[in-house]
Design an enzyme around this catalytic site. Sequence first.
Site, PDB file in Angstrom:
ATOM      1  N   ASP A 106       0.845  -1.203   0.000  1.00 49.72           N
ATOM      2  CA  ASP A 106       0.000   0.000   0.000  1.00 49.72           C
ATOM      3  C   ASP A 106       0.878   1.249   0.000  1.00 49.72           C
ATOM      4  OD1 ASP A 106      -2.449  -1.296  -0.061  1.00 49.72           O
ATOM      5  OD2 ASP A 106      -2.604  -1.449   2.115  1.00 49.72           O
ATOM      6  N   MET A 159     -21.472   3.569 -14.880  1.00 50.25           N
ATOM      7  CA  MET A 159     -20.120   4.014 -14.567  1.00 50.25           C
ATOM      8  C   MET A 159     -20.033   5.535 -14.508  1.00 50.25           C
ATOM      9  SD  MET A 159     -18.723   1.184 -14.068  1.00 50.25           S
ATOM     10  CE  MET A 159     -16.985   1.542 -13.880  1.00 50.25           C
ATOM     11  N   LYS A 184     -17.585   5.284 -29.569  1.00 47.87           N
ATOM     12  CA  LYS A 184     -16.554   5.926 -28.759  1.00 47.87           C
ATOM     13  C   LYS A 184     -15.658   6.807 -29.636  1.00 47.87           C
ATOM     14  CE  LYS A 184     -16.116   2.775 -24.777  1.00 47.87           C
ATOM     15  NZ  LYS A 184     -16.640   3.576 -23.680  1.00 47.87           N
ATOM     16  N   ASP A 236     -24.742  13.535 -21.151  1.00 46.89           N
ATOM     17  CA  ASP A 236     -25.299  12.354 -21.808  1.00 46.89           C
ATOM     18  C   ASP A 236     -26.077  12.843 -23.026  1.00 46.89           C
ATOM     19  OD1 ASP A 236     -25.827   9.265 -20.402  1.00 46.89           O
ATOM     20  OD2 ASP A 236     -26.904   9.781 -22.255  1.00 46.89           O
ATOM     21  N   SER A 238     -13.520  -0.931 -21.146  1.00 42.85           N
ATOM     22  CA  SER A 238     -12.941  -2.108 -20.487  1.00 42.85           C
ATOM     23  C   SER A 238     -12.286  -3.049 -21.479  1.00 42.85           C
ATOM     24  CB  SER A 238     -13.985  -2.883 -19.670  1.00 42.85           C
ATOM     25  OG  SER A 238     -15.280  -2.464 -19.910  1.00 42.85           O
ATOM     26  N   VAL A 248     -19.159   6.335 -22.339  1.00 43.11           N
ATOM     27  CA  VAL A 248     -20.381   6.017 -23.096  1.00 43.11           C
ATOM     28  C   VAL A 248     -20.380   4.516 -23.389  1.00 43.11           C
ATOM     29  CG1 VAL A 248     -20.382   8.348 -24.093  1.00 43.11           C
ATOM     30  CG2 VAL A 248     -19.444   6.455 -25.427  1.00 43.11           C
ATOM     31  N   VAL A 249     -21.381   4.058 -24.128  1.00 38.52           N
ATOM     32  CA  VAL A 249     -21.531   2.615 -24.372  1.00 38.52           C
ATOM     33  C   VAL A 249     -20.259   1.985 -24.955  1.00 38.52           C
ATOM     34  CG1 VAL A 249     -24.021   2.450 -24.608  1.00 38.52           C
ATOM     35  CG2 VAL A 249     -22.658   3.274 -26.530  1.00 38.52           C
ATOM     36  N   GLU A 250     -20.079   0.701 -24.675  1.00 39.73           N
ATOM     37  CA  GLU A 250     -18.855   0.000 -25.102  1.00 39.73           C
ATOM     38  C   GLU A 250     -18.959  -0.391 -26.585  1.00 39.73           C
ATOM     39  OE1 GLU A 250     -16.258  -0.078 -23.441  1.00 39.73           O
ATOM     40  OE2 GLU A 250     -15.076  -1.879 -23.796  1.00 39.73           O
ATOM     41  N   ASN A 284      -8.382  -7.451 -16.455  1.00 36.05           N
ATOM     42  CA  ASN A 284      -9.219  -8.348 -17.255  1.00 36.05           C
ATOM     43  C   ASN A 284      -8.392  -9.340 -18.060  1.00 36.05           C
ATOM     44  OD1 ASN A 284     -11.678  -7.502 -16.338  1.00 36.05           O
ATOM     45  ND2 ASN A 284     -11.905  -5.902 -17.882  1.00 36.05           N
ATOM     46  N   GLU A 344      -7.234   1.561 -13.097  1.00 39.09           N
ATOM     47  CA  GLU A 344      -6.110   1.261 -13.988  1.00 39.09           C
ATOM     48  C   GLU A 344      -5.923   2.470 -14.890  1.00 39.09           C
ATOM     49  OE1 GLU A 344      -5.678  -3.053 -15.767  1.00 39.09           O
ATOM     50  OE2 GLU A 344      -7.794  -2.609 -15.544  1.00 39.09           O
ATOM     51  N   HIS A 358      -9.519   3.278 -16.277  1.00 37.57           N
ATOM     52  CA  HIS A 358     -10.464   2.162 -16.135  1.00 37.57           C
ATOM     53  C   HIS A 358     -10.902   2.005 -14.681  1.00 37.57           C
ATOM     54  CE1 HIS A 358     -11.336  -2.401 -16.518  1.00 37.57           C
ATOM     55  NE2 HIS A 358     -12.397  -1.705 -16.802  1.00 37.57           N
TER      56      HIS A 358
HETATM   57  N1  LIG Z   1     -20.488  -1.586 -16.089  1.00 38.30           N
HETATM   58  C1  LIG Z   1     -19.297  -2.025 -15.723  1.00 38.30           C
HETATM   59  O1  LIG Z   1     -19.159  -2.920 -14.891  1.00 38.30           O
HETATM   60  C2  LIG Z   1     -18.069  -1.384 -16.301  1.00 38.30           C
HETATM   61  C3  LIG Z   1     -16.845  -1.502 -15.631  1.00 38.30           C
HETATM   62  C4  LIG Z   1     -15.721  -0.862 -16.151  1.00 38.30           C
HETATM   63  C5  LIG Z   1     -15.823  -0.151 -17.328  1.00 38.30           C
HETATM   64  N2  LIG Z   1     -17.028  -0.070 -17.974  1.00 38.30           N
HETATM   65  C6  LIG Z   1     -17.071   0.702 -19.213  1.00 38.30           C
HETATM   66  O2  LIG Z   1     -17.669   1.959 -18.942  1.00 38.30           O
HETATM   67  C7  LIG Z   1     -18.377   2.409 -20.102  1.00 38.30           C
HETATM   68  C8  LIG Z   1     -19.811   2.711 -19.729  1.00 38.30           C
HETATM   69  O3  LIG Z   1     -20.402   1.557 -19.210  1.00 38.30           O
HETATM   70  P1  LIG Z   1     -21.772   1.573 -18.407  1.00 38.30           P
HETATM   71  O4  LIG Z   1     -21.900   0.226 -17.796  1.00 38.30           O
HETATM   72  O5  LIG Z   1     -21.801   2.759 -17.538  1.00 38.30           O
HETATM   73  O6  LIG Z   1     -22.802   1.725 -19.592  1.00 38.30           O
HETATM   74  P2  LIG Z   1     -24.318   2.239 -19.556  1.00 38.30           P
HETATM   75  O7  LIG Z   1     -24.967   1.618 -20.706  1.00 38.30           O
HETATM   76  O8  LIG Z   1     -24.887   2.061 -18.199  1.00 38.30           O
HETATM   77  O9  LIG Z   1     -24.182   3.791 -19.802  1.00 38.30           O
HETATM   78  C9  LIG Z   1     -23.783   4.359 -20.996  1.00 38.30           C
HETATM   79  C10 LIG Z   1     -24.361   5.770 -21.048  1.00 38.30           C
HETATM   80  O10 LIG Z   1     -23.759   6.452 -22.133  1.00 38.30           O
HETATM   81  C11 LIG Z   1     -24.746   7.250 -22.733  1.00 38.30           C
HETATM   82  N3  LIG Z   1     -24.326   7.589 -24.088  1.00 38.30           N
HETATM   83  C12 LIG Z   1     -24.380   6.824 -25.199  1.00 38.30           C
HETATM   84  N4  LIG Z   1     -23.860   7.522 -26.239  1.00 38.30           N
HETATM   85  C13 LIG Z   1     -23.460   8.708 -25.762  1.00 38.30           C
HETATM   86  C14 LIG Z   1     -22.859   9.857 -26.337  1.00 38.30           C
HETATM   87  N5  LIG Z   1     -22.600   9.914 -27.635  1.00 38.30           N
HETATM   88  N6  LIG Z   1     -22.571  10.903 -25.527  1.00 38.30           N
HETATM   89  C15 LIG Z   1     -22.861  10.863 -24.228  1.00 38.30           C
HETATM   90  N7  LIG Z   1     -23.447   9.807 -23.629  1.00 38.30           N
HETATM   91  C16 LIG Z   1     -23.734   8.747 -24.386  1.00 38.30           C
HETATM   92  C17 LIG Z   1     -26.014   6.428 -22.653  1.00 38.30           C
HETATM   93  O11 LIG Z   1     -27.166   7.241 -22.778  1.00 38.30           O
HETATM   94  C18 LIG Z   1     -25.872   5.830 -21.247  1.00 38.30           C
HETATM   95  O12 LIG Z   1     -26.444   6.671 -20.268  1.00 38.30           O
HETATM   96  C19 LIG Z   1     -18.211   1.321 -21.140  1.00 38.30           C
HETATM   97  O13 LIG Z   1     -17.135   1.652 -21.950  1.00 38.30           O
HETATM   98  C20 LIG Z   1     -17.911   0.095 -20.307  1.00 38.30           C
HETATM   99  O14 LIG Z   1     -17.184  -0.881 -20.995  1.00 38.30           O
HETATM  100  C21 LIG Z   1     -18.140  -0.656 -17.481  1.00 38.30           C
END
Ligand SMILES: NC(=O)c1ccc[n+]([C@@H]2O[C@H](COP(=O)([O-])OP(=O)(O)OC[C@H]3O[C@@H](n4cnc5c(N)ncnc54)[C@H](O)[C@@H]3O)[C@@H](O)[C@H]2O)c1
Length: 712
Positions: free
Chosen positions: A295, A323, A406, A342, A428, A399-401, A499, A461, A449
């Site tokens: 730590d 997230m 992205k 958003d 991720s 935003v969405v994965e 991961n 990360e 991350h």
């Molecule tokens: N959920 C997990 O456990 C986790 C862990 C680590 C990393 N992540 C990563 O974090 C990111 C988000 O994941 P999440 O689980 O929060 O997804 P989610 O689907 O809960 O949220 C995504 C949000 O992005 C918004 N969005 C989509 N397009 C957009 C844009 N052009 N501009 C602004 N907002 C937009 C959507 O409206 C939604 O509110 C992803 O890349 C995911 O891989 C997720």
Amino acid sequence: MLFTGQAIKASLLPSGFACVMFDLDESSVNKFDQLTLRELGEAIASVESSAARGVVFASAKSTFIVGADITEFGGLFSQGEDEIREWLVQANKVFNAIEDLSVPSVAAINGAALGGGFELALSADFRVAASTAIVGFPEINLGILPGFGGTVRLPRTSGLQAAVDWISSGKHRSAAQALEVAAVDMIVDEGLIESAERILEEALAGDRDVEAIRSRKKQAVSVADDERAVFFEKAKLAVARASGKDYPAAVTAVAAMEKGVACDRADALKAEHDGFIELAAGECAANLVQMFLNDQFLAGKARAIAKGAEPVAKAAVLGAGIMGGGIAYQSALRGTPIVMKDIAQSGLDLGLAEAKKLLAKQVKRGKLSEQKSQAILGLIDSSLDYEKVKSAGLVVEAVVENEAVKKSVLAELEALVPETTVIATNTSTISIDSLADALSNPERFCGMHFFNPVPLMPLVEVIRGAQTSPETVASTVAYARALGKTPIVVNNCPGFLVNRILFPYFGAFSTLLNEGADFRQIDRVMEEFGWPMGPAYLLDVVGIDTAVHAQAVMAEGFERMQLPFESAIDKLFAQGDLGQKSGRGFYSYSADENGRPQRSANPEIDAVIASCSQASREFSDEEIRERLLLALCLETVRCLEEGIVDSAIEADMGLILGLGFPRFRGGALRYVDQVGCKDFCELAKRYERLGAMFAPPQSLLDLASSGAKFYA
Ligand SMILES: NC(=O)c1ccc[n+]([C@@H]2O[C@H](COP(=O)([O-])OP(=O)(O)OC[C@H]3O[C@@H](n4cnc5c(N)ncnc54)[C@H](O)[C@@H]3O)[C@@H](O)[C@H]2O)c1
């Protein structure tokens, strides 16, 4: 001067009392290292042979004594039981000499008196504390128990219940809490030394009964045998339940107290030594001591990397999902204003509702006032357009994965913000270098991350892409620290660090299922190893869809991670059983009255697994453990070998903080060390038939042949 050392100086005060002043050279705090212990013995001898009428123990630093020097523990504990006992016996002679001084004594506690520092204070006849002082015994957190008489003196000073609570919890206590149980005699706001001198005058005048205090501290605690037996039986059960089977220190400490309270000081100290030696010689204490050092290493490294970076005055997060909402909450909670953007009002509403729910919980628990919670909420500014994002020093894309989405979001963002804005992505699975292609200035871009749930998971990360500048890494690390997180900087590769290591573990799990193993047995074996949950349960929590997606990315990145069969995870995904989120995966889930998922058996699962597996067959617990840990540990070795992560400590801490690898085991590479690199290679060779995932990497073979280890 009565005594002048490098850690302690003793002098005669005008009042005729001696002052033993702790002031360790070249250190911001006092601690009980070997030097201080030795000098304390010498200082006591010189005070004893002086004309002093009483003794005040005090500190010239802003705090009293923070405890033992933990950096000395590794060397000390590995010397063997006889050496540990000898060290304890010698140290306790000094503490006994304090208790047996021919004149009264008082500890003037001006700040933290922890571990050995508090044991010193308990050896004195009296304790006066500044109102801001904290005291306590944190030893249990290192897998040991107080070794300088703490288990002997606290029950005699403060009673059995307080002693058990304090020592088995390892918690710090305020001066006021200490006064409640007579662990200190007086609290003052100022004039600490003068108050200590007054106490000594009262003792000399016969207004305080030093003899009675001393005789109580040297005898057995007066409590009936049957009452004592009942009390300790209950205490041991409660403590065992709270600490769990893998952390034996608290139960051992209570057992030492049970023996100790029934005898005189000498025998009680022997019981303490026995308990201490049993713990100090074990693997758990060695690993927990290493954890403490790890730590500190991580904190020091992050500080060094972030040095010179401008603090982020305002941040922004794109995407208000699970997230994004969590990141906004955490940023506001820790005082950095944040814009949450958003594309959908419903997204923003959800993100804000999540933050409000988390804050309301803190208010309900009494950790935050309603007013403070409103102020924190006020630091989150939600928006459907980019206007407010433009003034942020760092923007996290969450935003969405989806790579195309992205990339377009990142390019759009870059065109709007100043050149100095740092851009980070919370992806991720998508390569940082591929996403960087969308930017005209990729030096300002890196991965950040977070782990889900953001407020609870300590790790971030920070992923360095091929073109990421050191300044970008520095700002991102600084922001992660400002959020109260532990950043670990890694290089870009599929899965990054955590991961990338998790998926071979899941791969070994799927292979076992394919060969006919029972997933319930696998979960049990891994939970017995110390994981908070086994791999099947973890997959349900992560989400079967997320796992299928990430597995495809990993298989594309690393041939050895390809599975030559359709797995049970694929089957579950195909039929829409996504784990906790859909109510069914390996297990079934239903919400309890608080909306929390409750796990039960899934009656369909055996048929699902049977449809893509060989006939079920028996596996020993040992084989299950070996196969899963081999896959995980060998991938960790590869990450270190390839320079994805800089050091064994960072690799191991990534797994502990990001995945929940059992802390008491010290991490994957530490585990390999404990098995022995040579034995681990041989074990790997036994399973090599299962695929390249099980082949020992060259660096491990090298360590095995040289006899070296990951941890020196
Ligand atoms: N959920 C997990 O456990 C986790 C862990 C680590 C990393 N992540 C990563 O974090 C990111 C988000 O994941 P999440 O689980 O929060 O997804 P989610 O689907 O809960 O949220 C995504 C949000 O992005 C918004 N969005 C989509 N397009 C957009 C844009 N052009 N501009 C602004 N907002 C937009 C959507 O409206 C939604 O509110 C992803 O890349 C995911 O891989 C997720």
